[in-house]
Design an enzyme around this catalytic site. Structure first.
Site, PDB file in Angstrom:
ATOM      1  CE  LYS A 268      -4.453   1.019   0.220  1.00  0.00           C
ATOM      2  NZ  LYS A 268      -5.604   0.205  -0.197  1.00  0.00           N
TER       3      LYS A 268
HETATM    4  P1  NAD Z   1     -12.906   8.370  -2.412  1.00  0.00           P
HETATM    5  O1  NAD Z   1     -11.875   9.392  -2.115  1.00  0.00           O
HETATM    6  O2  NAD Z   1     -13.395   8.205  -3.798  1.00  0.00           O
HETATM    7  O3  NAD Z   1     -14.197   8.601  -1.507  1.00  0.00           O
HETATM    8  C1  NAD Z   1     -14.158   8.772  -0.117  1.00  0.00           C
HETATM    9  C2  NAD Z   1     -15.446   9.486   0.272  1.00  0.00           C
HETATM   10  O4  NAD Z   1     -15.524   9.558   1.688  1.00  0.00           O
HETATM   11  C3  NAD Z   1     -15.491  10.924  -0.259  1.00  0.00           C
HETATM   12  O5  NAD Z   1     -16.772  11.184  -0.793  1.00  0.00           O
HETATM   13  C4  NAD Z   1     -15.206  11.748   0.985  1.00  0.00           C
HETATM   14  O6  NAD Z   1     -15.788  13.041   0.928  1.00  0.00           O
HETATM   15  C5  NAD Z   1     -15.833  10.885   2.064  1.00  0.00           C
HETATM   16  N1  NAD Z   1     -15.270  11.138   3.387  1.00  0.00           N
HETATM   17  C6  NAD Z   1     -13.993  11.428   3.719  1.00  0.00           C
HETATM   18  N2  NAD Z   1     -13.876  11.617   5.035  1.00  0.00           N
HETATM   19  C7  NAD Z   1     -15.113  11.439   5.551  1.00  0.00           C
HETATM   20  C8  NAD Z   1     -15.645  11.511   6.857  1.00  0.00           C
HETATM   21  N3  NAD Z   1     -14.875  11.805   7.900  1.00  0.00           N
HETATM   22  N4  NAD Z   1     -16.958  11.264   7.028  1.00  0.00           N
HETATM   23  C9  NAD Z   1     -17.759  10.979   5.980  1.00  0.00           C
HETATM   24  N5  NAD Z   1     -17.301  10.901   4.710  1.00  0.00           N
HETATM   25  C10 NAD Z   1     -15.999  11.140   4.506  1.00  0.00           C
HETATM   26  O7  NAD Z   1     -12.315   7.005  -1.824  1.00  0.00           O
HETATM   27  P2  NAD Z   1     -12.701   5.518  -2.227  1.00  0.00           P
HETATM   28  O8  NAD Z   1     -11.762   5.077  -3.285  1.00  0.00           O
HETATM   29  O9  NAD Z   1     -14.164   5.424  -2.410  1.00  0.00           O
HETATM   30  O10 NAD Z   1     -12.260   4.744  -0.897  1.00  0.00           O
HETATM   31  C11 NAD Z   1     -13.085   4.662   0.249  1.00  0.00           C
HETATM   32  C12 NAD Z   1     -12.647   3.497   1.115  1.00  0.00           C
HETATM   33  O11 NAD Z   1     -12.680   2.303   0.347  1.00  0.00           O
HETATM   34  C13 NAD Z   1     -11.214   3.580   1.666  1.00  0.00           C
HETATM   35  O12 NAD Z   1     -11.170   2.973   2.938  1.00  0.00           O
HETATM   36  C14 NAD Z   1     -10.422   2.738   0.695  1.00  0.00           C
HETATM   37  O13 NAD Z   1      -9.226   2.220   1.264  1.00  0.00           O
HETATM   38  C15 NAD Z   1     -11.430   1.658   0.394  1.00  0.00           C
HETATM   39  N6  NAD Z   1     -11.186   0.934  -0.866  1.00  0.00           N
HETATM   40  C16 NAD Z   1     -11.178   1.588  -2.066  1.00  0.00           C
HETATM   41  C17 NAD Z   1     -10.970   0.872  -3.229  1.00  0.00           C
HETATM   42  C18 NAD Z   1     -11.026   1.503  -4.599  1.00  0.00           C
HETATM   43  O14 NAD Z   1     -11.008   0.756  -5.593  1.00  0.00           O
HETATM   44  N7  NAD Z   1     -11.126   2.808  -4.730  1.00  0.00           N
HETATM   45  C19 NAD Z   1     -10.730  -0.518  -3.172  1.00  0.00           C
HETATM   46  C20 NAD Z   1     -10.744  -1.141  -1.931  1.00  0.00           C
HETATM   47  C21 NAD Z   1     -10.977  -0.409  -0.789  1.00  0.00           C
END
Ligand code: NAD
Length: 476
Positions: A107
């Site tokens: 990561k």
């Molecule tokens: P992203 O940046 O696209 O979205 C995150 C969202 O969460 C945003 O809309 C943001 O405004 C919101 N957010 C941030 N802080 C917040 C808070 N304190 N309270 C409420 N909302 C809040 O990110 P993502 O890619 O959707 O990732 C989200 C989670 O999923 C992370 O934990 C990431 O590790 C996990 N994840 C993502 C992927 C991927 O393919 N993108 C894959 C596996 C896991």
């Protein structure tokens, strides 16, 4: 965030690991070898921006190299730190093992709030970070393959791929150095929505088993189930969209940084998403009640809670108040180890992160394979498949004629049957298969062992066993 009494994110992951490993019979030393993070590289680099030099701090952590390349996203957020990156790298190891993606865990992260920078500035910063990682083989198609995570997406992955290829002009597999790229830069159909799609497939699979639903006190299908989602970003938005549009679930709550929206009859996910894009948050959205202390909505009565933002949001301070009987961890590490214990004792069913959000790495795996084979999935077979189906249809229709009947096959059936699968359909099929098989491997352990009372422990048992076997087979 978690209270000071709670362990750090990495410690929390280790506590959950230790709980599971105590139920296994691993030789001394091997257990530790699987648990520890092999290496973490910290880099500080300067970029000239707005007339001054700004220094940025980034990390790339490699948890386990029992299989290479190692795989894991790159996160852009101000809170990024070594502990977090190591915890996320460990989860990648277990996740890849669970869904049988042939990678070790890694990561990366950069301490930055991407919203503070213009696009061209972000490009400079990303290219410089990519340069620093690539020159140490921490971006490399055979050794270490990043992907998007919080704060990054297709755009950043395209810059990283281009930077690597500029530095390695003769590497014919250069595009496979990173996944989550846009389609025109070597990406694959269905990667953007893959993690959210995987959450949907995971829930569909869970809802196929009466016994499993009963453990959460739920019954029936996803239709009409009340769902609260935290974080309407890439993962949360796609999960909410698919569950509401295709499965009839009601998205009753959306929690974002600036507050939460609640509407008992269900929110219009598309309208909320567009509002957030336009206004930078949920405040002011007209068709719902706004709750200023957004995190409070985690405690609202609902059927399914989907934390899809960041880690540690369900912790010792609020775990007792959580009413959802089913939590699916779309984010990584949203439930701390302390909260996990409270929820387990309450009978809450948790579909764990290492399984729930594995759709992203699964489709990343398909993208990597596509890049290495230099051909789009389905390109060789699609028309041939259509021609063979046409033969069957022609033959059936001819047969019926010779018997004096006109048995023309129904038009909509013919359309569906005659169409060969394109890349997107193949990706969805591969993802669905992966999510189903991985769930079945977890539930088998969950239901067959008296000492395993939750899906997380079951998931750890399945994946630790696979990683341990792999270390044993190849020697340490
Ligand atoms: P992203 O940046 O696209 O979205 C995150 C969202 O969460 C945003 O809309 C943001 O405004 C919101 N957010 C941030 N802080 C917040 C808070 N304190 N309270 C409420 N909302 C809040 O990110 P993502 O890619 O959707 O990732 C989200 C989670 O999923 C992370 O934990 C990431 O590790 C996990 N994840 C993502 C992927 C991927 O393919 N993108 C894959 C596996 C896991």
């Amino acid at each position: 965030m978690s209270s000071p009494k709670e362990p750090s994110f990495r410690e929390s992951v280790d506590i959950m690991f230790n709980r599971a490993v105590a139920l296994m019979d691993l030789p001394p030393g091997l257990e530790e070898k699987v648990r520890v993070c092999n290496a973490t590289y910290t880099v500080r680099f300067g970029v000239r921006l707005r007339g001054e030099i700004r220094t940025f701090t980034g990390y790339r952590s490699v948890h386990s190299e029992h299989m290479e390349p190692v795989k894991g996203g790159i996160r852009y957020a101000l809170g990024v730190n070594q502990d977090e990156v190591e915890a996320l790298a460990a989860l990648m190891t277990y996740k890849c093992a669970l869904v049988e993606a042939p990678f070790g865990g890694s990561k990366g992260g950069l301490c930055i709030d991407p919203r503070e920078y213009e696009e061209h500035e972000l490009e400079l910063i990303t290219r410089r970070f990519a340069y620093e990682l690539a020159k140490r083989d921490m971006i490399n198609p055979a050794q270490n393959v990043p992907a998007p995570d919080m704060g990054t997406g297709e755009r950043e992955m395209a810059w990283i791929a281009d930077q690597y290829q500029r530095m390695n002009t003769t590497d014919i597999n250069g595009r496979a150095c990173v996944t989550g790229k846009p389609l025109n830069a070597g990406g694959i159909s269905g990667r953007v929505e893959a993690t959210g799609r995987g959450v949907q497939y995971a829930l569909r699979e869970f809802f196929r088993y009466e016994e499993d639903k009963a453990k959460a006190g739920l019954s029936g299908t996803l239709e009409g189930k009340r769902v609260i989602v935290q974080g309407l970003g890439n993962v949360g938005y796609h999960a909410a969209k698919f569950l509401s549009e295709e499965d009839g679930a009601l998205i009753t709550g959306v929690i974002e940084r600036d507050g939460a929206l609640f509407r008992e009859e269900g929110l219009d996910v598309e309208a909320v998403r567009n509002w957030i894009i336009k206004h930078g948050g949920v405040s002011g959205y007209p068709d719902a009640n706004l709750i200023e202390d957004g995190a409070k909505l985690l405690e609202q009565d609902c059927d399914i809670l989907i934390p899809a933002a960041l880690e540690g949001v369900i912790n010792l301070s609020n775990a007792k108040e959580i009413k959802a009987p089913l939590i699916i961890e779309a984010a990584n590490g949203p439930v701390t180890s302390g909260a996990d214990e409270i929820l387990r004792n309450k009978g809450t069913v948790i579909i764990p992160d290492m399984y729930a959000n594995a759709g992203g790495v699964t489709v990343s795996y398909f993208e990597w394979v596509k890049n290495l084979s230099h051909i789009r999935f389905g390109r060789m077979q699609r028309r041939q498949e259509e021609a063979r189906h046409q033969l069957v249809v022609d033959q059936l229709e001819a047969l019926s004629d010779s018997m004096g009947n006109t048995w023309n096959l129904e038009g909509s059936f013919k359309d569906k049957y005659l169409r060969g699968a394109d890349e997107l359909e193949l990706v969805r099929s591969g993802l669905d298969d992966t999510m189903r098989i991985a769930y079945q491997s977890m539930r088998e352990v969950w239901h067959s062992r008296d000492d395993v009372t939750d899906l997380r422990t079951a998931a750890y048992l399945v994946s630790i066993d696979k990683v341990a076997r792999s270390y044993r087979a190849k020697g340490l």
